[in-house]
Design a protein around this motif. Structure first.
Motif, PDB file in Angstrom:
ATOM      1  N   PHE A  13     -22.299  -4.981 -11.137  1.00  0.00           N
ATOM      2  CA  PHE A  13     -21.630  -4.002 -12.001  1.00  0.00           C
ATOM      3  C   PHE A  13     -20.591  -4.700 -12.881  1.00  0.00           C
ATOM      4  CE2 PHE A  13     -23.092  -1.639  -8.273  1.00  0.00           C
ATOM      5  CZ  PHE A  13     -23.880  -0.686  -8.897  1.00  0.00           C
ATOM      6  N   MET A  18     -21.741  -2.461 -18.787  1.00  0.00           N
ATOM      7  CA  MET A  18     -21.438  -1.033 -18.849  1.00  0.00           C
ATOM      8  C   MET A  18     -21.701  -0.385 -20.225  1.00  0.00           C
ATOM      9  SD  MET A  18     -20.877  -0.056 -15.870  1.00  0.00           S
ATOM     10  CE  MET A  18     -20.732  -0.924 -14.313  1.00  0.00           C
ATOM     11  N   HIS A 132     -13.239  -4.506 -14.493  1.00  0.00           N
ATOM     12  CA  HIS A 132     -14.343  -3.831 -13.803  1.00  0.00           C
ATOM     13  C   HIS A 132     -14.107  -2.324 -13.756  1.00  0.00           C
ATOM     14  CE1 HIS A 132     -15.664  -7.798 -12.369  1.00  0.00           C
ATOM     15  NE2 HIS A 132     -16.772  -7.210 -11.957  1.00  0.00           N
ATOM     16  N   SER A 136     -16.298   0.604 -15.771  1.00  0.00           N
ATOM     17  CA  SER A 136     -17.042   1.574 -14.968  1.00  0.00           C
ATOM     18  C   SER A 136     -16.473   2.984 -15.126  1.00  0.00           C
ATOM     19  CB  SER A 136     -17.064   1.152 -13.498  1.00  0.00           C
ATOM     20  OG  SER A 136     -15.763   0.939 -13.000  1.00  0.00           O
ATOM     21  N   VAL A 164     -20.245   4.129  -6.465  1.00  0.00           N
ATOM     22  CA  VAL A 164     -20.189   2.814  -7.130  1.00  0.00           C
ATOM     23  C   VAL A 164     -18.748   2.463  -7.498  1.00  0.00           C
ATOM     24  CG1 VAL A 164     -20.819   1.556  -9.232  1.00  0.00           C
ATOM     25  CG2 VAL A 164     -22.554   2.847  -7.979  1.00  0.00           C
TER      26      VAL A 164
END
Length: 202
Positions: A13, A18, A132, A136, A164
């Protein structure tokens, strides 16, 4: 084993993926007819500009000893990559996803740009917000907004994304990449621009 799993979560991820996931999600859910050649051209262009080009720039910066790792562990390492990424997002907005073509994706990338610039400003003042979580959370808010906009049920997807988000936060904490406050600030830096921009396309 746990370390490898949590490292894998951070890698799978990765923030670079993204914006592309946002575009893929939009094209998979939109009820509008988009000619196949146009769809493929948009996906190809976004992949090149938001994934491939940043990776090439990273290896260039690493060769020039401007960064040490792909995770940009210090605020000094972050400044130039974030600035370059902001310029790439501007290029996407001008050349690939102008407002008059697909307004939902245009404002999604405006939100990505605002989050990137905010993260850059925080790096200047020596605060390391979680990229991150920024990426996300931005994708999460955009997906929820699309569900509202198109009146579709994505409860399963939302539940999965919550898991997630929790896994990413756990991974970054376990790897000692961020403190809890850096994760929280990162979450809101990613989410708030997307939330504010809903007024312009919903």
């Amino acid at each position: 084993m746990t370390d490898q799993l949590l490292k894998s979560i951070s890698f799978i991820f990765h923030p670079l993926l993204m914006p592309l996931l946002g575009v893929i999600f939009y094209f998979s859910k939109t009820p509008r007819f988009i000619p196949d050649p146009v769809l493929k051209a948009k996906l190809f262009s976004v992949t090149i500009l938001t994934v491939i080009l940043p990776m090439l720039l990273y290896y260039l910066l690493k060769t020039l000893k401007k960064v040490d790792s792909v995770y940009l562990e210090t605020t000094n390492e972050r400044k130039l990559p974030l600035l370059l990424n902001a310029l790439i997002i501007c290029l996407v907005l001008v050349r690939v996803l102008p407002q008059n073509e697909i307004p939902e994706l245009y404002f999604f990338f405006i939100g990505v740009l605002i989050s990137t610039i905010t993260c850059f400003a925080l790096a200047i003042v020596k605060f390391k917000a979680s990229i991150h979580m920024i990426a996300s959370a931005g994708f999460f808010m955009f997906a929820v907004a699309l569900a509202i906009h198109f009146k579709i049920n994505i409860n399963g997807t939302i539940a999965l994304m919550c898991v997630v988000l929790g896994a990413i936060a756990t991974s970054r904490l376990h790897l000692k990449a961020h403190t809890p406050i850096e994760l929280v600030i990162g979450f809101f830096v990613g989410l708030m621009p997307q939330l504010i921009l809903l007024n312009y396309w919903i």
